[in-house]
Motif scaffolding. Structure first.
Motif, mmCIF file in Angstrom:
data_model
loop_
_atom_site.group_PDB
_atom_site.id
_atom_site.type_symbol
_atom_site.label_atom_id
_atom_site.label_comp_id
_atom_site.label_asym_id
_atom_site.label_seq_id
_atom_site.Cartn_x
_atom_site.Cartn_y
_atom_site.Cartn_z
ATOM 1 N N ARG A 31 -7.839 5.717 -8.978
ATOM 2 C CA ARG A 31 -7.049 5.462 -7.464
ATOM 3 C C ARG A 31 -6.967 6.382 -6.854
ATOM 4 O O ARG A 31 -6.500 7.707 -7.253
ATOM 5 N N TYR B 140 -2.421 7.232 -8.295
ATOM 6 C CA TYR B 140 -2.148 7.485 -7.020
ATOM 7 C C TYR B 140 -2.796 8.570 -6.183
ATOM 8 O O TYR B 140 -2.260 9.174 -5.184
ATOM 9 N N CYS C 41 -5.279 5.242 -12.919
ATOM 10 C CA CYS C 41 -4.387 4.833 -11.856
ATOM 11 C C CYS C 41 -3.436 5.848 -11.760
ATOM 12 O O CYS C 41 -2.450 5.547 -12.545
ATOM 13 N N TRP D 183 -2.601 -8.465 -9.872
ATOM 14 C CA TRP D 183 -1.631 -8.001 -9.298
ATOM 15 C C TRP D 183 -1.250 -8.157 -7.748
ATOM 16 O O TRP D 183 0.113 -8.731 -7.601
ATOM 17 N N ASP E 88 -2.166 3.195 -15.924
ATOM 18 C CA ASP E 88 -1.398 3.488 -14.861
ATOM 19 C C ASP E 88 -0.229 4.624 -15.251
ATOM 20 O O ASP E 88 0.322 4.218 -16.197
ATOM 21 N N ASP F 256 0.094 2.324 -3.347
ATOM 22 C CA ASP F 256 -0.403 0.924 -3.518
ATOM 23 C C ASP F 256 -0.732 0.280 -1.958
ATOM 24 O O ASP F 256 0.186 0.907 -1.243
ATOM 25 N N LYS G 34 -7.473 -0.681 -16.801
ATOM 26 C CA LYS G 34 -6.460 0.137 -15.677
ATOM 27 C C LYS G 34 -5.424 0.888 -16.326
ATOM 28 O O LYS G 34 -4.569 0.116 -17.167
ATOM 29 N N ASP H 161 -3.454 -7.471 -14.801
ATOM 30 C CA ASP H 161 -2.601 -6.210 -14.511
ATOM 31 C C ASP H 161 -1.488 -6.295 -15.375
ATOM 32 O O ASP H 161 -1.247 -7.052 -16.298
ATOM 33 N N ASP H 162 -0.531 -5.573 -14.832
ATOM 34 C CA ASP H 162 0.829 -5.462 -15.574
ATOM 35 C C ASP H 162 1.479 -6.953 -15.853
ATOM 36 O O ASP H 162 1.407 -7.724 -14.956
ATOM 37 N N CYS I 101 4.752 0.397 -14.899
ATOM 38 C CA CYS I 101 5.461 0.478 -13.793
ATOM 39 C C CYS I 101 6.299 -0.857 -13.750
ATOM 40 O O CYS I 101 7.396 -0.738 -13.198
ATOM 41 N N GLY I 102 6.063 -2.037 -14.246
ATOM 42 C CA GLY I 102 6.939 -3.080 -14.353
ATOM 43 C C GLY I 102 7.754 -3.054 -15.462
ATOM 44 O O GLY I 102 8.511 -4.165 -15.658
ATOM 45 N N TYR J 193 -4.647 -4.066 -18.450
ATOM 46 C CA TYR J 193 -3.776 -2.680 -17.803
ATOM 47 C C TYR J 193 -2.663 -2.221 -19.080
ATOM 48 O O TYR J 193 -2.148 -2.830 -19.663
HETATM 49 C C1 GAL Z 1 1.576 0.223 -9.710
HETATM 50 C C2 GAL Z 1 -0.002 0.114 -9.542
HETATM 51 C C3 GAL Z 1 -0.083 -1.204 -8.875
HETATM 52 C C4 GAL Z 1 0.075 -2.299 -10.314
HETATM 53 C C5 GAL Z 1 1.604 -2.069 -10.417
HETATM 54 C C6 GAL Z 1 1.976 -2.794 -11.680
HETATM 55 O O1 GAL Z 1 1.700 1.519 -10.116
HETATM 56 O O2 GAL Z 1 -0.500 0.989 -8.493
HETATM 57 O O3 GAL Z 1 -1.699 -1.433 -8.466
HETATM 58 O O4 GAL Z 1 -0.756 -2.024 -11.189
HETATM 59 O O5 GAL Z 1 1.747 -0.588 -10.745
HETATM 60 O O6 GAL Z 1 3.266 -2.546 -12.194
#
Ligand code: GAL
Length: 757
Positions: A567, A549, A547, A398, A508, A571, A506, A433-434, A480-481, A472
């Motif tokens: 987490r 936060y 994850c 990430w 999230d 971030d 992970k 990750d994402d 989140c992406g 992820y």
């Molecule tokens: C956030 C996360 C990051 C990353 C991102 C991917 O929420 O805290 O570490 O994983 O999403 O979209």
């Protein structure tokens, strides 16, 4: 009568001069209180609006710290100021006026005298749609706001009262204006002529040669700059100048000049590099001062040394994968005596594989040998419910690649983990990750997108190198992406991951916020419980990384949903503010960490990072990076490297390959450090270790050199103790009641106190 009017005019003028012209006629600071109100009304941008009833706020810190705890949403800031024409008393490139407004969390629109002059930011989850077009394409909460207008822009009222109005929107967490620089000035030499020292890292050759490349960049299309460039390196300990070079620079409009220099020094001694440009016609100067990285970690000895975790947890019947990490001159030969039935070790690379059927504990003697000697050490294998008995160490895509991650980048990272030698210091996970997901097919199987054509093949490849692989997802419908999440497909997803050979998940929160807006703690647990059951049915040891936060004090219940790590914060970014505020806030959750249950203050921001696809070298200074790794090791935090492993420079390797520092992170007792002293200037943290010793971190939170005192009674230690510097791996002598250590600006020291033999 006329005179009276003039006087009144004069006093009212005084009253509105809220900006401070300091002693520099060409700079007006805006860091005194602003008018402030929560809510949203576009008429608040206008000069006609009367804000007399509004409260005031300090722009240097977020509104949460100033009586608006928990407030999310719109808020407005207003500031009236005279913009004097004396600002123009400057020499070169004074064509524009710039207004600097610190940083704004999350996004803003800025108006001057009722007219929009710029906007920045975006809200990830799209709530902003309700208020028109105030949505941008990048997260900008941590960006320095600088709004620039041509000098003759009609929106500026020279020598009159001007109103700056900021419409800000915060989606969650801290909100509004914060930061350091709030001012109005004319653009000048420093805005158009850049000394770019950040584009490449310092290069070290052997123990004595430092090389640095940098560029001078002329950003104007009209100005020609000529002048003298002075480069000097000065030792921090005695102010001795160890290098000095002068040259003439001639920079045509829109041009760049690359410079490079080398000097001999002791690479373990800190120094500062000063670069100054003196413009020939006006004698105006611009300068940059940066810390030269210094290397403390000694080279690994040529004789064998065994590194990495001393204890390893596995569930009955799960595939076993443990790589004996060892340094020493190759070839190395690996042996393990008393291996329980079901396991074998590969003598060439130290991979232990197989599976164990019954719960129980085994102590295995590992031996690593080369032509120069051998090393041995015990490894405790615990077959039971708990895995990840020491914090996971590895890499995650990430912080470098963001959503541009691909199969190729993951394979290259795995290769680099091996070829750089990091694998031999205990680094073992390669985590995607994402950005890998496509959709679920008609049978509910999650498909990878075209950047990942062969997930099982990729997993096999990573495993074949002796590494593990992570993935992820989100409990919500979308990550989140904006990619496909696991909502409604939890069991199927877990099964797919296990079949591919995934070792780490992970998970999230992201769009689960739409399913459970304003969740209670019970609602926060629910999706994590669901995936826990799914993972447990998958018959593979998958490290479960929550994850969300830190919501609902996750550290108090993360273990209940079987999280192996969670987490604790938002971030991280590669800035001192972000890294230090996250790291030093971890005292709140110290007591929740235990083997298999780790607080996760987010991934490492050393080396080349950038959240993809474009990378930059970390903005943390070398001292700040020592703080980062020291603190994360003491915190028993998961260590996930966030940088491009194919561009590891000598300094970053020095940070990531110090076996004595890493051994603190991997200590089998699994206790997280406690903060034992905090002042405005420094903090001391200490962690009990499994062998009865204590690891202590001394942290300088100021921008000056400090001598940090440590009282042994703060550490609850009596009698005489031997002290070892873990970064330099050298003995420092005996200590009884107190000691004091020179600690660099934003830097750290790390020692281990052991009972003398
Ligand atoms: C956030 C996360 C990051 C990353 C991102 C991917 O929420 O805290 O570490 O994983 O999403 O979209």
């Amino acid at each position: 009568m006329k005179k009276l009017f003039t006087l009144t005019g004069f006093f009212s003028l005084l009253w509105i001069i809220s900006c401070n012209y300091t002693n520099k006629p060409n700079l007006c600071t805006l860091d005194t209180p602003w008018k402030f109100k929560t809510g949203d009304d576009l008429s608040w941008a206008t000069t006609a609006f009367d804000d007399l009833s509004w409260g005031t706020i300090d722009p240097k810190s977020v509104w949460e710290d100033q009586g608006y705890k928990g407030y999310n949403g719109f808020a407005w800031y207003r500031y009236k100021t005279l913009i004097r024409s004396t600002l123009r008393d400057q020499k070169r490139v004074t064509d524009s006026l710039q207004i600097r407004l610190g940083k704004i969390d999350d996004c803003d629109q800025v108006f001057l005298n009722g007219k929009l002059i710029g906007e920045n930011g975006r809200v990830i989850y799209g709530e902003m749609n309700t208020s028109g077009d105030f949505i941008k394409t990048h997260g900008r909460w941590n960006l320095e706001r600088r709004y620039v207008l041509a000098q003759d822009d009609p929106r500026i009222q020279w020598d009159k009262e001007n109103l700056i109005a900021v419409r800000s929107y915060d989606h969650g967490g801290p909100g509004g204006m914060f930061g350091k620089t709030f001012e109005i000035s004319l653009t000048g030499l420093r805005d158009y002529l850049k000394i770019d020292l950040a584009a490449t890292p310092f290069i070290f050759s052997g123990d004595t040669l430092v090389t640095k490349e940098f560029s001078m960049i002329n950003l104007t299309g009209t100005e020609h700059f000529k002048g003298e460039l002075v480069v000097e390196a000065v030792m921090c300990d005695n102010d001795i100048r160890i290098f000095s070079d002068r040259s003439l620079i001639d920079l045509a409009p829109h041009s760049k000049v690359d410079k490079s220099f080398s000097y001999k020094t002791n690479v373990s001694s800190p120094a500062l590099l000063h670069v100054t440009f003196k413009e020939a016609t006006t004698r105006e100067e611009i300068s940059e001062i940066v810390e030269v990285p210094y290397i403390l970690t000694p080279e690994s000895p040529a004789t064998p040394r065994i590194n990495g975790a001393r204890v390893f947890g596995v569930r009955p019947w799960s595939p076993f994968l443990y790589k004996v990490a060892a340094t020493g001159h190759p070839p190395l030969k690996f042996r393990a005596s008393d291996l329980p039935e079901g396991l074998v070790i590969n003598p060439e690379n130290g991979l232990i594989t197989g599976s164990l059927k019954k719960k129980g504990e085994y102590v295995v003697k590992l031996t690593v040998e080369n032509q120069l000697g051998y090393a041995d050490r015990d490894l405790k294998i615990m077959v039971g419910d708990l895995i990840s008995l020491t914090p996971p160490m590895g890499w995650n895509s990430w912080n470098c690649w963001g959503l541009s991650v691909s199969d190729k980048k993951v394979r290259q990272s795995a290769d680099a983990m091996k070829s750089s030698g990091l694998i031999e210091h205990g680094w073992s996970y390669i985590n995607i990750d994402d950005g890998w997901e496509d959709t679920h097919d008609k049978d509910g199987n999650i498909l990878a997108n075209s950047k990942f054509p062969d997930m099982p093949g990729l997993c096999n490849y990573v495993h074949s190198l002796g590494l593990k692989i992570g993935i992820y997802s989100s409990p919500g419908p979308k990550t989140c992406g904006g990619y496909e999440g696991s909502y409604g497909f939890e069991a199927k997803d877990a099964m797919n991951y296990a079949t591919w050979g995934i070792d780490y998940l992970k998970y999230d929160w992201c769009s689960y916020g739409k399913i459970a807006p304003d969740p209670t703690v019970e609602q926060m647990k629910r999706p994590y419980q669901e995936m826990k059951h799914a993972l447990r049915k998958a018959n593979r040891d998958i490290h479960y990384s929550l994850c969300q936060y830190g919501m609902g004090d996750v550290w108090t219940w993360g273990a209940v949903v079987d999280g192996n790590s969670w987490r604790t914060t938002g971030d991280i970014e590669d800035t001192w503010e972000s890294m230090s505020s996250i790291g030093f806030s971890q005292w709140t959750c110290s007591s929740s960490a235990a083997p298999g249950r780790w607080n996760d203050p987010d991934m490492l921001v050393v080396g080349w990072v950038g959240w993809g696809p474009y990378l930059h070298y970390t903005r943390l200074t070398p001292n700040e990076q020592y703080t980062h790794i020291t603190l994360w090791s003491l915190l028993a935090a998961p260590l996930l490297i966030g940088c491009d492993l194919n561009r590891l420079d000598a300094f970053t390797m020095n940070l990531l390959a110090n076996d004595e520092v890493l051994a603190v992170n991997q200590d089998p007792l699994g206790k997280q450090a406690l903060r034992v002293r905090k002042t405005d200037d420094y903090e001391v943290w200490a962690r009990d270790l499994g062998d009865g010793s204590k690891a202590v971190g001394l942290f300088n939170n100021t921008e000056k050199l400090l001598y940090i005192p440590v009282e042994m009674h703060d550490l609850q230690l009596d009698g005489k103790w031997s002290m070892r510097d873990l970064w330099t791996q050298s003995e420092l002598g005996k200590v009884r009641t107190h000691f004091e250590m020179k600690t660099r600006p934003h830097g750290a020291r790390m020692v281990k106190l052991s009972q003398p033999d």
